[in-house]
Scaffold this motif. Structure first.
Motif, PDB file in Angstrom:
ATOM      1  N   ARG A 228       1.481  -7.580  -8.892  1.00  0.00           N
ATOM      2  CA  ARG A 228       1.030  -6.047  -8.954  1.00  0.00           C
ATOM      3  C   ARG A 228       1.647  -5.322 -10.221  1.00  0.00           C
ATOM      4  O   ARG A 228       1.633  -4.115 -10.244  1.00  0.00           O
ATOM      5  CB  ARG A 228       1.244  -5.201  -7.686  1.00  0.00           C
ATOM      6  CG  ARG A 228       0.448  -5.876  -6.517  1.00  0.00           C
ATOM      7  CD  ARG A 228       0.937  -5.355  -5.242  1.00  0.00           C
ATOM      8  NE  ARG A 228       0.407  -5.885  -4.148  1.00  0.00           N
ATOM      9  CZ  ARG A 228      -0.737  -5.426  -3.334  1.00  0.00           C
ATOM     10  NH1 ARG A 228      -0.869  -4.058  -3.608  1.00  0.00           N
ATOM     11  NH2 ARG A 228      -1.240  -5.896  -2.320  1.00  0.00           N
TER      12      ARG A 228
ATOM     13  N   ASN B  73       0.826  -1.112  -0.051  1.00  0.00           N
ATOM     14  CA  ASN B  73      -0.005   0.112  -0.010  1.00  0.00           C
ATOM     15  C   ASN B  73       0.770   1.279   0.014  1.00  0.00           C
ATOM     16  O   ASN B  73       0.468   2.162  -0.819  1.00  0.00           O
ATOM     17  CB  ASN B  73      -0.862  -0.068   1.025  1.00  0.00           C
ATOM     18  CG  ASN B  73      -2.151  -1.151   0.879  1.00  0.00           C
ATOM     19  OD1 ASN B  73      -2.486  -1.235   0.026  1.00  0.00           O
ATOM     20  ND2 ASN B  73      -2.785  -1.362   1.929  1.00  0.00           N
ATOM     21  N   VAL B  74       2.046   1.113   0.895  1.00  0.00           N
ATOM     22  CA  VAL B  74       2.886   2.411   0.864  1.00  0.00           C
ATOM     23  C   VAL B  74       3.344   2.538  -0.591  1.00  0.00           C
ATOM     24  O   VAL B  74       3.693   3.431  -1.009  1.00  0.00           O
ATOM     25  CB  VAL B  74       4.020   2.192   2.056  1.00  0.00           C
ATOM     26  CG1 VAL B  74       5.023   3.406   1.718  1.00  0.00           C
ATOM     27  CG2 VAL B  74       3.268   2.274   3.168  1.00  0.00           C
TER      28      VAL B  74
ATOM     29  N   ALA C 296       2.479   1.750  -3.566  1.00  0.00           N
ATOM     30  CA  ALA C 296       1.548   1.980  -4.418  1.00  0.00           C
ATOM     31  C   ALA C 296       1.141   3.586  -4.427  1.00  0.00           C
ATOM     32  O   ALA C 296       0.876   4.364  -5.458  1.00  0.00           O
ATOM     33  CB  ALA C 296       0.052   1.286  -4.285  1.00  0.00           C
ATOM     34  N   HIS C 297       0.770   4.065  -2.958  1.00  0.00           N
ATOM     35  CA  HIS C 297       0.467   5.391  -2.646  1.00  0.00           C
ATOM     36  C   HIS C 297       1.429   6.437  -2.512  1.00  0.00           C
ATOM     37  O   HIS C 297       1.350   7.697  -3.065  1.00  0.00           O
ATOM     38  CB  HIS C 297      -0.445   5.452  -1.529  1.00  0.00           C
ATOM     39  CG  HIS C 297      -1.473   4.522  -1.843  1.00  0.00           C
ATOM     40  ND1 HIS C 297      -2.814   4.957  -2.698  1.00  0.00           N
ATOM     41  CD2 HIS C 297      -1.900   3.180  -1.511  1.00  0.00           C
ATOM     42  CE1 HIS C 297      -3.454   3.853  -2.854  1.00  0.00           C
ATOM     43  NE2 HIS C 297      -3.001   2.870  -2.084  1.00  0.00           N
ATOM     44  N   ALA C 298       2.532   5.990  -2.010  1.00  0.00           N
ATOM     45  CA  ALA C 298       3.687   7.026  -1.668  1.00  0.00           C
ATOM     46  C   ALA C 298       4.698   7.068  -2.864  1.00  0.00           C
ATOM     47  O   ALA C 298       5.574   8.129  -2.808  1.00  0.00           O
ATOM     48  CB  ALA C 298       4.207   6.771  -0.212  1.00  0.00           C
ATOM     49  N   TYR C 299       4.785   6.120  -3.567  1.00  0.00           N
ATOM     50  CA  TYR C 299       6.035   5.751  -4.467  1.00  0.00           C
ATOM     51  C   TYR C 299       5.787   5.446  -5.721  1.00  0.00           C
ATOM     52  O   TYR C 299       6.292   4.726  -6.530  1.00  0.00           O
ATOM     53  CB  TYR C 299       7.268   4.670  -3.925  1.00  0.00           C
ATOM     54  CG  TYR C 299       7.787   5.079  -2.609  1.00  0.00           C
ATOM     55  CD1 TYR C 299       8.869   6.232  -2.529  1.00  0.00           C
ATOM     56  CD2 TYR C 299       7.324   4.490  -1.392  1.00  0.00           C
ATOM     57  CE1 TYR C 299       9.309   6.665  -1.330  1.00  0.00           C
ATOM     58  CE2 TYR C 299       7.713   5.018  -0.374  1.00  0.00           C
ATOM     59  CZ  TYR C 299       8.734   5.877  -0.232  1.00  0.00           C
ATOM     60  OH  TYR C 299       9.407   6.415   0.889  1.00  0.00           O
ATOM     61  N   GLY C 300       4.402   6.149  -6.258  1.00  0.00           N
ATOM     62  CA  GLY C 300       3.987   5.988  -7.833  1.00  0.00           C
ATOM     63  C   GLY C 300       3.719   4.628  -8.305  1.00  0.00           C
ATOM     64  O   GLY C 300       4.082   4.169  -9.188  1.00  0.00           O
ATOM     65  N   ASP C 301       3.184   3.725  -7.489  1.00  0.00           N
ATOM     66  CA  ASP C 301       3.060   2.152  -7.775  1.00  0.00           C
ATOM     67  C   ASP C 301       4.291   1.596  -8.270  1.00  0.00           C
ATOM     68  O   ASP C 301       4.352   1.217  -9.414  1.00  0.00           O
ATOM     69  CB  ASP C 301       2.160   2.299  -9.052  1.00  0.00           C
ATOM     70  CG  ASP C 301       1.015   1.053  -8.774  1.00  0.00           C
ATOM     71  OD1 ASP C 301       1.064   0.396  -8.052  1.00  0.00           O
ATOM     72  OD2 ASP C 301       0.157   1.075  -9.832  1.00  0.00           O
TER      73      ASP C 301
END
Length: 186
Positions: A66, A34-35, A37-42
């Motif tokens: 993913r 989740n981090v 995906a959301h903090a590091y541009g997927d």
């Protein structure tokens, strides 16, 4: 143990029969991705992934689920390599994976085409192996410029990023922590 997201979500992975391999829990893996995906541009999508101290291969396989395009698993012990092979076969991803029998703290030189964008390093806790493996990956040119490196270690180990790496953040989960690093050159 299951894949927690992506195209293989819910698929069961084979786990270790002994206590010598400590797989990342489903809950921690879900939080980590989740981090990413959301903090590091997927970060996993389209990435070339290197999974050091791979154990069951759960981190690299989750990345493939993913959208990663390749995962290379490094583990020295026979049981983990067998687990990885079984899990790769179960998911049908043999064509986009490789398994290396190697000490992750002594990787040696990579082939010119083997630079990785996303690296997972989940060694046995508290032995200083993460620092050695990350430094070795950089020295052996296993890391693409600016690669994202994710280290899982015990909080008590007090992981220190090797010279040249930028520590982006740390997230604590009970007695474990996830450390996000940026390799030089990015």
């Amino acid at each position: 143990m299951r894949i927690v997201g992506g195209r293989f979500k819910g698929r069961t992975l084979r786990g270790p029969s002994s206590m010598t391999t400590r797989p990342t829990s489903d809950r921690l893996r879900e939080a980590l991705f989740n981090v990413l995906a959301h903090a590091y541009g997927d970060a996993a999508d389209g990435a070339r992934v290197l999974d050091l101290f791979a154990g069951t291969g759960a981190l690299g396989l989750e990345a493939l689920s993913r959208g990663a395009k390749l995962a290379v698993f490094v583990d020295e012990a026979p049981e983990p390599r067998g687990l990885i092979r079984a899990n790769v076969e179960t998911l049908g991803v043999a064509g986009i994976t490789r398994i290396f029998r190697r000490d992750a703290t002594k990787l040696g030189e990579a082939f010119a085409s083997d630079a990785f964008d996303l690296v997972f390093c989940d060694p046995p806790y508290g032995r200083g192996l993460a620092e050695k493996a990350v430094a070795e990956a950089l020295a052996g040119r296993w890391l693409a410029p600016g690669a994202l490196v994710v280290v899982e270690e015990s909080v008590e180990a007090a992981f220190a990023a090797p010279e040249g790496f930028e520590e982006l953040e740390r997230r604590r989960y009970d007695t474990s922590e996830i450390i996000f690093l940026r390799a030089p050159g990015g």
